[in-house]
Design a protein around this motif. Sequence first.
Motif, PDB file in Angstrom:
ATOM      1  N   SER A  40      32.416 -56.747 -94.280  1.00 38.27           N
ATOM      2  CA  SER A  40      30.995 -57.320 -94.122  1.00 38.27           C
ATOM      3  C   SER A  40      30.628 -58.258 -93.105  1.00 38.27           C
ATOM      4  CB  SER A  40      30.840 -57.828 -95.429  1.00 38.27           C
ATOM      5  OG  SER A  40      31.638 -59.010 -95.716  1.00 38.27           O
ATOM      6  N   ALA A  41      32.059 -58.955 -92.460  1.00 41.17           N
ATOM      7  CA  ALA A  41      31.843 -59.755 -91.334  1.00 41.17           C
ATOM      8  C   ALA A  41      31.856 -59.324 -89.973  1.00 41.17           C
ATOM      9  CB  ALA A  41      33.072 -60.647 -91.555  1.00 41.17           C
ATOM     10  N   GLU A  42      32.041 -57.962 -90.026  1.00 42.46           N
ATOM     11  CA  GLU A  42      32.250 -57.309 -88.634  1.00 42.46           C
ATOM     12  C   GLU A  42      30.894 -56.345 -88.264  1.00 42.46           C
ATOM     13  OE1 GLU A  42      34.530 -57.667 -86.270  1.00 42.46           O
ATOM     14  OE2 GLU A  42      35.723 -58.822 -87.270  1.00 42.46           O
ATOM     15  N   PRO A  43      30.244 -56.280 -87.295  1.00 45.84           N
ATOM     16  CA  PRO A  43      29.426 -55.434 -86.980  1.00 45.84           C
ATOM     17  C   PRO A  43      29.855 -53.895 -86.824  1.00 45.84           C
ATOM     18  CG  PRO A  43      30.002 -56.379 -85.012  1.00 45.84           C
ATOM     19  CD  PRO A  43      30.864 -57.176 -85.937  1.00 45.84           C
ATOM     20  N   THR A  44      30.744 -53.665 -86.758  1.00 48.72           N
ATOM     21  CA  THR A  44      31.302 -52.370 -86.961  1.00 48.72           C
ATOM     22  C   THR A  44      31.940 -51.780 -88.357  1.00 48.72           C
ATOM     23  OG1 THR A  44      31.532 -52.125 -84.496  1.00 48.72           O
ATOM     24  CG2 THR A  44      32.596 -50.489 -85.842  1.00 48.72           C
ATOM     25  N   LEU A  45      31.696 -50.845 -88.855  1.00 46.32           N
ATOM     26  CA  LEU A  45      32.261 -50.332 -90.187  1.00 46.32           C
ATOM     27  C   LEU A  45      33.278 -49.395 -89.551  1.00 46.32           C
ATOM     28  CD1 LEU A  45      32.529 -50.449 -93.150  1.00 46.32           C
ATOM     29  CD2 LEU A  45      30.932 -48.599 -93.268  1.00 46.32           C
ATOM     30  N   ALA A  46      34.631 -49.715 -90.192  1.00 49.28           N
ATOM     31  CA  ALA A  46      35.801 -48.909 -89.993  1.00 49.28           C
ATOM     32  C   ALA A  46      35.878 -47.912 -91.017  1.00 49.28           C
ATOM     33  CB  ALA A  46      37.016 -49.466 -89.373  1.00 49.28           C
ATOM     34  N   LEU A  47      36.085 -46.643 -90.921  1.00 46.93           N
ATOM     35  CA  LEU A  47      36.555 -45.847 -92.046  1.00 46.93           C
ATOM     36  C   LEU A  47      37.938 -45.312 -91.834  1.00 46.93           C
ATOM     37  CD1 LEU A  47      33.420 -43.370 -92.103  1.00 46.93           C
ATOM     38  CD2 LEU A  47      33.863 -45.723 -93.548  1.00 46.93           C
TER      39      LEU A  47
END
Length: 618
Positions: A465-472
């Motif tokens: 939630s803190a990062e602009p990019t979601l890593a899968l």
Amino acid sequence: MAKIDFAAMAPQLLEKVGGEANVRALSHCATRLRLVLVDESKAATDQISAMDGVVTVVQAGGQYQVVIGNDVPMLYEELGKITSLGHGDGAQEQGGEKGSLFDRFIKIVSALINPVVWTLAGAGLIKAFLTLATTLGWSQESTTYTILNAAGDSALYFLPILLAITSARHFKANEITAVALAGALVYPDIVALNDAGGAVSFFGIPVVMTSYASSLVPIIVAVWVQSHLQRWLTAVLPSAIRNFMVPLLVLLIMVPLTLITVGPVTTALSNGIASGMNVLFEVAPWLAGAIMGAFWQVFVMFGVHWGLVPVMLAQYKDPGYSLMAGPIFPAVLAQAAATLAVMIRTRNAKMRQLAGPASLSGFLAGITEPAIYGVNLPLKRPFIYGCIGGAVGGVIVAAASGATTSFVFPSLIGIPALLGQGNLLLVLLGMMVAVIISFTLTLLLGFKEEADAAGTTGPAESTESAEPTLALTSPVPGRATPLEKVGDPVFSSGALGGGVGILPTGGAVVAPAAGTVVTAMDSGHAYGIKTDDGVEILIHIGLDTVNLKGEGFSPAVTAGQRVDRGQPLVEVDLEAVRAAGYDPTTILVVTNTASLAAVVPIVEGEVTTSTTVVEIDH
């Protein structure tokens, strides 16, 4: 994409595939409507492909596959309303669950209660603080108290209605009809019939009344029966009258049937337990205390505790106190203590967030539903430890002749009701022993927690939630490959969205990100997860593995369940999949790619379940 009217789309699609007579079989998987047509040449493929809501059409393996995406169950349901197709398809049945009868019951109850447990927890805290306020002298006669009490009590009182919604979704019954069925059970006039205690009949058939408020099992069973009745009626009734006749007949049959059957069974069990407990308190109080302490929460779960409540109320008049109510205190406090231990021990941030307020509402107000249904029962062992602690504490309280002089919720705030009867010090010792035993057993012996195996905790979610990019991360260990190389045209074309394929080396499939399971196919081969920030993920295990109908798949989650990154979704027997002739390549696809800024596969080659394989820019 504009919202699709699947009710309007269903008859159009049916016409374009050649009508119901041209459809030999109908089923669906996670993204596709799968039809076996009598004559595929009758299908207007170009027109179907151009329909709003259709991604593409694939003709392969003797099936005519209309790719819809995540909303395919909605189209399938609408087709079920206007045809006799699809019902009884093996891929849609619930009977494929594995495990003992008790395990299956716990899984079903957990799945059904999970969507409402947070509401129960919040309402329980309102009740707890109201109880504290009245103990400190606030009048219950004020209108402010009445309004706040309604806010805190409604979710628990009308629990059958809330469970009707989740049960209907689980058993694939009509939700509105299920709510109407549950509403009838707690309808004011029905409640009044039970309170009046007079003879009740339905066309001459005796109806034994009981209270369904706050009950759990009766509505679950009723909606399960409703689902089968609804499917049969849908199949046999003409389409011209089906839409209004199915709910009409379901309600006409199910409301009286539930009252006629569930009421007598519940009442008979309640009366039997009440009579037995009265005898035991006379001849072997310690044994009666052990049973009440161990099984009170079980009685509540099945609604048979309502047969004990009138006995307790009568005892307050003569002899002026209820010995039966005393051991309930350690039973309730032991479950709250087990939940508190779960909060301390768990590595699952979501479980910790739920266990804290659930434990507090149990200790302060005696409202244990959030603790039991949201924490202890799904984890199994804490519930058992709570029963053990309650049994030992119940023995001590009963031996000390602990009894209440007024009807209160068994809780810390309700302790004053125990004054004046029995040995108060021993009674308090019994409650303390119950708390210590259940808390210690849960804390030291622990419990099986699915997220533990992956080592995932709350901080991983906070990083997302803190990062602009979601890593899968990869759902399986193996070798990642570009999606365009996957041997399925629907996935390889990118029609369902961007992603990656992984040829697995292990059969444990885990969640690539935290979120809510929105789709869990009964066949176990596909799962849809929606993250908190709206990313829609599809994990599809193998190509055309829906045809295996669950063979080789052992699901670990159900729709509506909250999962953390790395939490097991399903265990797959890869050798069985290969032996059946299917490609086990697992596909990870972001199905709402079009609404996102970017979906970028970032790895090719060997991966583990901690390797990031897709990055998403919102």
